[in-house]
Design a protein around this motif. Structure first.
Motif, PDB file in Angstrom:
ATOM      1  N   ALA A   1     -11.740  85.110  70.543  1.00 14.06           N
ATOM      2  CA  ALA A   1     -12.073  86.299  71.344  1.00 14.06           C
ATOM      3  C   ALA A   1     -13.256  86.024  72.268  1.00 14.06           C
ATOM      4  O   ALA A   1     -13.227  86.377  73.446  1.00 14.06           O
ATOM      5  CB  ALA A   1     -12.363  87.482  70.443  1.00 14.06           C
ATOM      6  N   ILE A   2     -14.307  85.428  71.733  1.00 13.26           N
ATOM      7  CA  ILE A   2     -15.477  85.093  72.576  1.00 13.26           C
ATOM      8  C   ILE A   2     -16.019  83.734  72.186  1.00 13.26           C
ATOM      9  O   ILE A   2     -15.717  83.206  71.119  1.00 13.26           O
ATOM     10  CB  ILE A   2     -16.626  86.131  72.431  1.00 13.26           C
ATOM     11  N   ARG A   3     -16.867  83.205  73.074  1.00 15.51           N
ATOM     12  CA  ARG A   3     -17.621  81.996  72.756  1.00 15.51           C
ATOM     13  C   ARG A   3     -19.048  82.385  72.439  1.00 15.51           C
ATOM     14  O   ARG A   3     -19.516  83.433  72.912  1.00 15.51           O
ATOM     15  CB  ARG A   3     -17.695  81.080  73.968  1.00 15.51           C
ATOM     16  N   ALA A   4     -19.729  81.499  71.725  1.00 13.87           N
ATOM     17  CA  ALA A   4     -21.158  81.706  71.479  1.00 13.87           C
ATOM     18  C   ALA A   4     -21.871  81.841  72.822  1.00 13.87           C
ATOM     19  O   ALA A   4     -21.563  81.111  73.764  1.00 13.87           O
ATOM     20  CB  ALA A   4     -21.721  80.539  70.686  1.00 13.87           C
ATOM     21  N   GLY A   5     -22.797  82.791  72.925  1.00 13.74           N
ATOM     22  CA  GLY A   5     -23.580  82.956  74.155  1.00 13.74           C
ATOM     23  C   GLY A   5     -22.976  83.939  75.140  1.00 13.74           C
ATOM     24  O   GLY A   5     -23.564  84.208  76.195  1.00 13.74           O
ATOM     25  N   ALA A   6     -21.816  84.512  74.800  1.00 15.93           N
ATOM     26  CA  ALA A   6     -21.125  85.365  75.773  1.00 15.93           C
ATOM     27  C   ALA A   6     -21.787  86.732  75.945  1.00 15.93           C
ATOM     28  O   ALA A   6     -22.401  87.259  75.008  1.00 15.93           O
ATOM     29  CB  ALA A   6     -19.674  85.554  75.343  1.00 15.93           C
ATOM     30  N   ASN A   7     -21.658  87.288  77.152  1.00 17.89           N
ATOM     31  CA  ASN A   7     -22.004  88.684  77.467  1.00 17.89           C
ATOM     32  C   ASN A   7     -23.471  89.046  77.263  1.00 17.89           C
ATOM     33  O   ASN A   7     -23.803  90.153  76.872  1.00 17.89           O
ATOM     34  CB  ASN A   7     -21.101  89.648  76.687  1.00 17.89           C
ATOM     35  N   LEU A   8     -24.292  88.071  77.542  1.00 18.79           N
ATOM     36  CA  LEU A   8     -25.735  88.277  77.419  1.00 18.79           C
ATOM     37  C   LEU A   8     -26.360  88.183  78.804  1.00 18.79           C
ATOM     38  O   LEU A   8     -25.959  87.333  79.605  1.00 18.79           O
ATOM     39  CB  LEU A   8     -26.274  87.105  76.588  1.00 18.79           C
ATOM     40  N   ARG A   9     -27.315  89.057  79.093  1.00 15.75           N
ATOM     41  CA  ARG A   9     -28.132  88.843  80.294  1.00 15.75           C
ATOM     42  C   ARG A   9     -29.461  88.290  79.805  1.00 15.75           C
ATOM     43  O   ARG A   9     -30.170  88.960  79.057  1.00 15.75           O
ATOM     44  CB  ARG A   9     -28.379  90.159  81.028  1.00 15.75           C
ATOM     45  N   ARG A  10     -29.781  87.095  80.272  1.00 19.31           N
ATOM     46  CA  ARG A  10     -30.986  86.417  79.782  1.00 19.31           C
ATOM     47  C   ARG A  10     -32.240  86.921  80.491  1.00 19.31           C
ATOM     48  O   ARG A  10     -32.197  87.228  81.690  1.00 19.31           O
ATOM     49  CB  ARG A  10     -30.867  84.913  80.044  1.00 19.31           C
ATOM     50  N   ALA A  11     -33.352  86.939  79.796  1.00 15.51           N
ATOM     51  CA  ALA A  11     -34.642  87.294  80.411  1.00 15.51           C
ATOM     52  C   ALA A  11     -34.895  86.374  81.606  1.00 15.51           C
ATOM     53  O   ALA A  11     -34.707  85.165  81.513  1.00 15.51           O
ATOM     54  CB  ALA A  11     -35.760  87.147  79.389  1.00 15.51           C
ATOM     55  N   GLY A  12     -35.266  86.948  82.740  1.00 18.45           N
ATOM     56  CA  GLY A  12     -35.610  86.134  83.915  1.00 18.45           C
ATOM     57  C   GLY A  12     -34.416  85.574  84.661  1.00 18.45           C
ATOM     58  O   GLY A  12     -34.596  84.835  85.624  1.00 18.45           O
ATOM     59  N   GLU A  13     -33.192  85.902  84.227  1.00 19.89           N
ATOM     60  CA  GLU A  13     -32.046  85.272  84.910  1.00 19.89           C
ATOM     61  C   GLU A  13     -31.890  85.820  86.334  1.00 19.89           C
ATOM     62  O   GLU A  13     -31.428  85.137  87.231  1.00 19.89           O
ATOM     63  CB  GLU A  13     -30.751  85.409  84.097  1.00 19.89           C
ATOM     64  N   ASP A  14     -32.285  87.070  86.592  1.00 16.51           N
ATOM     65  CA  ASP A  14     -32.250  87.620  87.946  1.00 16.51           C
ATOM     66  C   ASP A  14     -33.441  87.049  88.720  1.00 16.51           C
ATOM     67  O   ASP A  14     -33.267  86.411  89.766  1.00 16.51           O
ATOM     68  CB  ASP A  14     -32.299  89.152  87.851  1.00 16.51           C
ATOM     69  N   LEU A  15     -34.630  87.247  88.205  1.00 18.35           N
ATOM     70  CA  LEU A  15     -35.840  86.725  88.842  1.00 18.35           C
ATOM     71  C   LEU A  15     -36.793  86.229  87.773  1.00 18.35           C
ATOM     72  O   LEU A  15     -37.216  87.009  86.923  1.00 18.35           O
ATOM     73  CB  LEU A  15     -36.557  87.852  89.597  1.00 18.35           C
ATOM     74  N   PRO A  16     -37.175  84.972  87.824  1.00 14.23           N
ATOM     75  CA  PRO A  16     -38.159  84.504  86.852  1.00 14.23           C
ATOM     76  C   PRO A  16     -39.570  84.959  87.238  1.00 14.23           C
ATOM     77  O   PRO A  16     -39.871  85.064  88.438  1.00 14.23           O
ATOM     78  CB  PRO A  16     -38.044  82.986  86.947  1.00 14.23           C
ATOM     79  N   GLN A  17     -40.389  85.209  86.264  1.00 10.23           N
ATOM     80  CA  GLN A  17     -41.785  85.572  86.532  1.00 10.23           C
ATOM     81  C   GLN A  17     -42.438  84.463  87.369  1.00 10.23           C
ATOM     82  O   GLN A  17     -42.264  83.283  87.065  1.00 10.23           O
ATOM     83  CB  GLN A  17     -42.511  85.721  85.195  1.00 10.23           C
ATOM     84  N   GLY A  18     -43.177  84.830  88.432  1.00  9.77           N
ATOM     85  CA  GLY A  18     -43.845  83.831  89.277  1.00  9.77           C
ATOM     86  C   GLY A  18     -42.947  83.268  90.371  1.00  9.77           C
ATOM     87  O   GLY A  18     -43.408  82.534  91.235  1.00  9.77           O
ATOM     88  N   GLY A  19     -41.668  83.623  90.349  1.00 10.22           N
ATOM     89  CA  GLY A  19     -40.758  83.117  91.382  1.00 10.22           C
ATOM     90  C   GLY A  19     -40.796  84.018  92.616  1.00 10.22           C
ATOM     91  O   GLY A  19     -41.291  85.146  92.571  1.00 10.22           O
TER      92      GLY A  19
END
Ligand code: AMP
Ligand code: MG
Length: 638
Positions: A357-375
């Protein structure tokens, strides 16, 4: 007239007042003084030469194929020695001199001196100006001759040789033996010279333009079949090279910053998103608990619920999961989310996941994936649109630093123009350019200074340009810049500024004036657009708009798209054509474009009918029906 005249740049002096530097080679506005003088002289004459006595190889680089002539007389004998060698060389009937330290002389100097010489049957025509003593501003103005700006018959060489034999060295002394016509020029600043290094630095500071004057371009192309027709991209590059951004900035609350240009990068103070969170409604779990090959179903025990804004803080044990909502923080140790619709079965707190049904790591939004701090969240130069305001808000930033608004003054020229509300006599037209220019400038977000119609009267034009230079960063005019124009616009522009008049290889919009209007205290960039109502718009979009955006500190690329021509389009190679078109979707959904019909540069109705401009490039020939062409959508021209 032009074919009779050779231009001579006098650069053979000692440069005593500059500390004996070689004046002509001093850096000035991105090149050298002598290059600027040459660029101003070349368009007025058939051929040129430089008189120099030192650093001859360096002068030769500037002169190109033209000769560099050292004095015939020994010992830095002054401008007359330069004139002597110039006359010895002169392959034409007339010689026009200009000193290497006066880079702003009028572009119609040769023409005016020649006219006076012919009328007065003179041997020599010399520029004069009226000056006032700055110490005694109330005293009457006095006449200031400029003997180094003279048009001279080559046939006077024997008289000059004789005068030099007597030991005479002063230009005005020699002129006494000739029939001299004097030509009064209005703008004394145009004849101002640069004597000291301090003058030079002052002139540099007044105009920090990085590249040589564009006046050189038409001259450099004189070998082409249409000598002065400058390709569009070359004109754009010449303009772009000179223009720099206004430096002043202001800080505004976010809600006031729409359509303004960001002056500094927006650096993200936080990670966006700030924490790992779920992209779906479903079940958070540890990927390690999923079967290695994913081949078999597996059952988890649901131990709680994580809501957005209400995290579930307990870490699950093996084969435990947490019900989770979109945006909720991922519970500790979890790294995967099963979307709820992929749960094969739910029985009380037992949640069964189908195989694969899913793989490990699926359907997660990671911290900083849109904009990393300091970027860099948004780079300087961006014209702020609604999405940008939202992004800045998402970082918690309340205000932004933007470039100050550009001040742009504009007016229409032409005696035939009437303003709305005025009586329209025979032979007159309403001033429509005022309204199109107003609209285009307003769309760019400029502070617009509307100066209405300026009559074809030298005083009125000069006053308008001076007034505009005082208040604005840039001046846009329409009308009066074409070669045959019967009005004074060109003369006044040339007198008041370092202005080039181009004939462009394009249609519509062949004539264009560009340069800097310079008064004693003020300066402003000038865009002299053609008068025809369609030409003025096309020229604005192609030349003024990118330059103004650059002054605003913004990126100025014009976005084109491609569409299929629905019909044959006739096009002559060797010039860029801009035709009004209507883009629509063809039956297969692909964009197609048809022309609006009559393409005369005065037909404004076809401009309102159009939603795009079809760009037919310089080298392009006839376009067959079905062929792709570039189009510039009006909607993209904010
Ligand atoms: P010019 O570039 O001054 O030779 O003008 C070219 C043509 O454009 C002439 O037919 C003018 O009457 C027309 N024209 C110039 N300025 C305007 C204006 N502001 N509004 C409408 N038509 C204009
Ligand atoms: Mg006109």
């Amino acid at each position: 007239m032009k074919s009779k005249v050779t231009g001579l740049v006098l650069a053979g002096g000692r440069g005593t007042r500059m500390g004996r530097v070689d004046k002509g080679l001093q850096p000035f506005r991105g090149s050298t003084l002598v290059a600027h003088v040459l660029a101003r002289l070349s368009p007025q004459v058939a051929s040129v030469a430089i008189n120099a006595n030192r650093n001859l190889p360096q002068y030769q680089v500037v002169a190109g194929a033209s000769p560099v002539l050292p004095d015939f007389l020994e010992g830095f004998a002054g401008p007359l020695a330069g004139l002597q060698i110039g006359l010895q060389f002169c392959p034409t009937e007339l010689l026009l001199t200009a000193p290497c330290d006066s880079p702003l002389f009028p572009l119609d100097m040769a023409e005016r001196l020649h006219a006076a010489m012919a009328v007065q049957d003179a041997d020599l025509a010399m520029a004069v100006t009226m000056e006032r003593d700055p110490e005694q501003p109330d005293a009457a103005p006095y006449r200031q001759p400029h003997p180094v700006f003279s048009l001279i018959k080559a046939s006077v060489l024997p008289q000059l040789d004789a005068y030099l034999e007597t030991g005479g060295r002063r230009m005005e002394g020699f002129f006494k033996s000739l029939r001299v016509a004097e030509v009064l020029f209005d703008d004394s600043a145009a004849f101002g010279n640069i004597n000291t290094l301090e003058d030079l630095h002052r002139a540099e500071r007044a105009t920090p333009a990085p590249a040589p004057a564009p006046t050189s371009a038409p001259a450099a192309r004189s070998a082409d079949s249409d000598p002065a027709a400058l390709p569009v991209d070359e004109a754009q590059r010449l303009i772009c090279d000179r223009i720099t951004a206004v430096e002043a900035t202001e800080t505004l609350p976010l809600l006031n910053a729409l359509d303004r240009v960001l002056a500094a990068d927006i650096i993200s103070p936080i990670n966006v998103p700030a924490y790992d969170n779920s992209a779906m409604d479903g079940y958070a779990l540890r990927g390690a608990d999923l079967p290695v090959d994913g081949a078999a179903p597996v059952t988890f025990k649901n131990i709680g619920i994580a809501y957005a804004g209400h995290p579930f803080t307990q870490a699950p044990q093996a084969n435990e999961c947490i019900r989770i909502m979109t945006g909720a923080t991922i519970p500790p140790d979890c790294d995967s989310v099963l979307p709820q619709e992929l749960a094969a079965a739910i029985d009380g707190d037992q949640v069964t996941i189908a195989a694969n049904a899913i793989r490990a790591g699926a359907n997660l939004r990671r911290a900083g994936e849109d904009l990393p701090q300091g970027g860099i969240a948004i780079a300087a130069g961006k014209l702020l649109r609604p999405a940008d305001l939202g992004l800045i808000a998402s970082l918690g930033i309340p205000s932004v630093t933007v470039r100050r608004k550009l001040r742009v003054a504009f007016f229409s020229t032409g005696d035939e123009l009437r303003s709305i509300g005025e009586q329209l006599e025979a032979g007159c037209v309403y001033d429509s350019n005022r309204y199109t220019l107003f609209g285009m400038l307003q769309r760019l977000g400029c502070d617009v200074i509307d100066m209405g119609v300026v009559r074809d009267d030298p005083q009125a034009l000069e006053a308008a340009l001076r007034q505009a230079a005082k208040t604005a960063d840039a001046i846009i005019t329409s009308g009066g810049v074409s070669e045959g124009a019967a009005d004074y616009t060109r003369d006044i522009m040339a007198l008041l500024g370092d202005v080039a008049f181009w004939k462009l290889a394009m249609r519509p919009g062949r004539p264009l004036a560009f340069g800097k209007v310079q008064t004693e205290q003020d300066s402003a960039w000038l865009f002299g657009l053609p008068g025809n109502p369609v030409a003025v718009m096309v020229s604005f979009y192609l030349f003024a708009r990118p330059a103004l955006l650059r002054m605003m500190g913004a990126d100025s690329k014009l976005q084109t798209m491609q569409a299929r021509a629905t019909e044959t389009i006739r096009k002559r190679p060797g010039r860029t054509e801009y035709q009004r078109g209507i883009v629509s979707n063809a039956a297969d959904g692909a964009p197609q474009v048809r022309l609006t019909g009559a393409q005369g540069s005065g037909i404004l109705s076809s401009m309102t009918e159009a939603n795009c401009i079809v760009v037919l490039h310089h080298a392009q020939a006839n376009v067959a029906a079905g062929q792709l062409v570039d189009v510039l959508l009006f909607d993209g021209l904010t």
